[in-house]
Structure formats: C-alpha cells, structure tokens
Design an enzyme around this catalytic site. Structure first.
Site, PDB file in Angstrom:
ATOM      1  N   LYS A  56       0.868  -1.176   0.000  1.00  0.00           N
ATOM      2  CA  LYS A  56       0.000   0.000   0.000  1.00  0.00           C
ATOM      3  C   LYS A  56       0.909   1.232   0.000  1.00  0.00           C
ATOM      4  O   LYS A  56       1.615   1.502   0.969  1.00  0.00           O
ATOM      5  CB  LYS A  56      -0.906   0.006   1.240  1.00  0.00           C
ATOM      6  CG  LYS A  56      -1.663   1.325   1.379  1.00  0.00           C
ATOM      7  CD  LYS A  56      -2.518   1.408   2.613  1.00  0.00           C
ATOM      8  CE  LYS A  56      -2.834   2.870   2.917  1.00  0.00           C
ATOM      9  NZ  LYS A  56      -3.677   3.041   4.095  1.00  0.00           N
ATOM     10  N   GLY A  61      -8.289   9.016   9.941  1.00  0.00           N
ATOM     11  CA  GLY A  61      -8.599   9.084  11.366  1.00  0.00           C
ATOM     12  C   GLY A  61      -9.616  10.143  11.750  1.00  0.00           C
ATOM     13  O   GLY A  61      -9.901  10.331  12.931  1.00  0.00           O
ATOM     14  N   ALA A 108      -9.751   5.502   4.258  1.00  0.00           N
ATOM     15  CA  ALA A 108      -9.653   6.582   5.260  1.00  0.00           C
ATOM     16  C   ALA A 108     -10.899   7.440   5.356  1.00  0.00           C
ATOM     17  O   ALA A 108     -11.514   7.780   4.345  1.00  0.00           O
ATOM     18  CB  ALA A 108      -8.461   7.487   5.010  1.00  0.00           C
ATOM     19  N   GLY A 109     -11.255   7.773   6.587  1.00  0.00           N
ATOM     20  CA  GLY A 109     -12.307   8.745   6.863  1.00  0.00           C
ATOM     21  C   GLY A 109     -13.602   8.174   7.405  1.00  0.00           C
ATOM     22  O   GLY A 109     -14.463   8.919   7.864  1.00  0.00           O
ATOM     23  N   ASN A 137      -9.271   1.707   9.630  1.00  0.00           N
ATOM     24  CA  ASN A 137      -8.522   1.326  10.828  1.00  0.00           C
ATOM     25  C   ASN A 137      -9.103   2.004  12.078  1.00  0.00           C
ATOM     26  O   ASN A 137      -9.685   1.375  12.955  1.00  0.00           O
ATOM     27  CB  ASN A 137      -7.035   1.682  10.643  1.00  0.00           C
ATOM     28  CG  ASN A 137      -6.128   1.131  11.724  1.00  0.00           C
ATOM     29  OD1 ASN A 137      -4.956   0.901  11.484  1.00  0.00           O
ATOM     30  ND2 ASN A 137      -6.602   0.899  12.939  1.00  0.00           N
ATOM     31  N   THR A 138      -9.003   3.347  12.104  1.00  0.00           N
ATOM     32  CA  THR A 138      -9.371   4.083  13.314  1.00  0.00           C
ATOM     33  C   THR A 138     -10.816   3.843  13.737  1.00  0.00           C
ATOM     34  O   THR A 138     -11.094   3.693  14.935  1.00  0.00           O
ATOM     35  CB  THR A 138      -9.146   5.592  13.088  1.00  0.00           C
ATOM     36  OG1 THR A 138      -7.805   5.773  12.622  1.00  0.00           O
ATOM     37  CG2 THR A 138      -9.333   6.379  14.373  1.00  0.00           C
TER      38      THR A 138
END
Lengths: 261, 66
Positions: A100, A161, A187-188, A209-210
């Site tokens: 990635k 995040g 993301a987001g 992830n977050t």
C-alpha cells in the site's frame, strides 16, 4: 455480483482493516476476526529492541499464512522514503510485492502528496511491485494512477482518522465510473452507515482502521463494519429505487372495502 | 568495535556477523529485515556478513498500522 479480485486473488470480504491503535495484539486479532477481513495492513518500523526478550511480533497474531498482509508506507513524505520502505517490506514478507503506497503531504491533514505519489508509483510498478495506492478523491489523478499500472486505486473519503465519512460523493462516483481497477475507499469512515454509503456508490471495497480500533468496543464495531460493507454492496448490486417527491402506495388501491366508489 | 543498532550504540569485543548480532539481541529471523548503512541485507547472507566499525544497522519489522 462482481468478484473482488486484487492481484489475481479473489476475496470474499470487501473490507480491508488496519492493525494500528489497538490496545494490544490480542484485541487486534479479535477485531480482525470479527471484521471478516482477509487482507490487513501493517506498518514498517524499527523493531523494539528493549529490555524485554522475545517480545511478541504482530505477525504471530495475524498469521500471514491466513491473511494477505498489506504493508504500508505510512509516515513517508517522499517517493524515495516510500520506495525504501517497500523494499524493506518485501524482505520482511519473504518476497511478497503487494504494497500500500501512501506518500503524505503534511502532518495536519495527512493528505497524500500527489507529486511524490505518482513518482513512487511509476518506479514501484516498473520494479514489479503490485501497488495499491492511497490518493485524493481527484478523478484525474485516480485515472493516472491506474494508467501507471497500480492494481488498485484508493481515494480517501475524508482525512485519515477523522471519522468524517464520505465528503465528496460525486468525485468518488466519477472515480468508480471511470475505473478499470478496483476502487477501495481508504480513510475517513466513522461509523457503519458511512461504510454502507460508500459501498452503495459501487466502490469495490473499503479500507479502515481508526473507526474500528478507536471505537469504545472495537470488536463489536468490527462486526458492524463487516455487515455495513456487505449491506452496502448488496444494496448497490440489487439496484435501488429512484427517488420520488411524493408517495406511492405499497398496498393495492383496488378492492378496498372501505373505499367503494 | 562500535556499531549503531536501531539508534543505540553497541560495543563488541571482536568482529560480529549479522547472525550473531541477532542472537545477541534475541531476535528471531522470521518476518524481519535488516539494513546496514541503508542497504538491505538478504537473510541468506547474515552468517557471512561481518559488521564494520561505525556501521549503522536497522532491524525492522511489521507493526500495527493502517
């Protein structure tokens, strides 16, 4: 429904999860299992050579025989640093060249530096890396990264995040419509509905992830995200009804005993 | 002999190769990589790769990340 194929491998799950920000490796493992993900991202860092002997290694908990390990170049701000990190990842993962690529622009937004990203992507693709690339939601840049030879293009929904969810629906839609490689929104995402909304646009997958790791109950959130991604993709495949301004009765109008004309 | 390993100064009496350095550090060779002066050394070469004075060694692995 289309198959989800990355680098010639078919995946049942369209959810890719990160392994950062968890309390410990045990929680990471349980959340990954609950998410149903078959591909997980890892970061490449100096080993902790502290006093503790035989400290556990992440890959003892997330078995590379069972999961596709996707090493990232998080924390790299130049093409050169990202390429160095990718080469180290190959050595760590015994020759696997799926990576990635993310080359960041600044610490506040963690927005991708597109100039450096394009530079790195060209070099890595020529060196036979299979590049999944983190990028902005610019449709022209996404197409350029596909043309360079990236195996997947991964535009952001909103900053890493941030939990702001999808901020630029129409750009993501344009990217999806123009793409010949899997589009994975990376993301987001903040909560399950964000994931469903993204998948309902026809995206091929989501990387997060977050949203899972920092939820109050990460394992429960992982399960919610699994369902949300599946639901969103099934709804997209099923084809939603057009929006109308006024009502349309679900029960028959005819033979209503209370309303004989 | 002085070498820098993951930003820490280590001092050894005599010569040391990468294989022995890992033994000294109790590090398993599975799923890790080593750079010496920013050049990746393949695992197959650890036993015959002798470190030199002031070499900068990075022992690297996979950690949690998105």
């Amino acid at each position: 429904m289309n198959k989800f194929i990355i680098n010639n491998k078919t995946y049942n799950s369209r959810l890719i999860v990160g392994t950062g920000k968890y309390k410990d490796f045990k929680e990471t493992k349980l959340a990954v299992e609950a998410s149903g993900a078959e591909m997980v991202t890892v970061a490449i860092r100096r080993m902790n050579l502290g006093q503790k002997q035989d400290s556990p290694n992440l890959l003892e908990f997330i078995d590379p025989e069972k999961y596709t390990i996707l090493p990232n170049t998080a924390g790299c701000y130049t093409a050169a640093d990202a390429i160095r990190t990718c080469n180290i990842a190959v050595e760590i993962l015994n020759g696997e060249k799926l990576v990635k690529l993310e080359v960041l622009g600044d610490e506040k937004t963690l927005y991708p530096n597109i100039v450096e990203t394009l530079k790195a992507a060209e070099i890595l693709v020529k060196d036979d890396f299979k590049v999944m690339v983190y990028t902005t939601d610019d449709p022209l840049v996404a197409k350029e990264l596909e043309n360079i030879g990236c195996v997947s293009v991964m535009p952001l929904a909103s900053p890493i995040g941030s939990g702001l969810g999808l901020q630029n629906k129409y750009n993501i839609l344009s990217i999806v419509e123009n793409a010949n490689v899997p589009i994975i929104v990376d993301a987001g995402v903040g909560t399950a509905s964000d994931a469903s909304i993204i998948m309902e646009l026809g995206c091929d997958g989501i990387l997060m992830n977050t949203a899972i790791a920092c939820a109050k109950n990460p394992i429960l959130m992982a399960s919610a995200m699994r369902k949300a991604v599946e639901a969103g993709y099934e709804a997209f495949s099923a084809g939603r009804i057009p929006k109308k301004r006024y009502a349309s009765a679900s029960s028959p109008i005819e033979d209503n005993i209370c309303n004989d004309e | 002999m002085k070498i820098i390993v993951n930003q820490k100064l280590l001092v050894f009496d005599g010569e040391i190769n990468l294989e022995d350095l890992l033994l000294e550090l109790s590090v398993s060779k599975k799923y890790m990589a080593i750079e010496v002066n920013e050049i990746i050394i393949p695992k197959s070469e650890y036993a015959r790769y002798l470190l030199k004075e002031n070499d900068i060694v990075e022992v690297i692995n996979a950690v949690g990340g998105g």
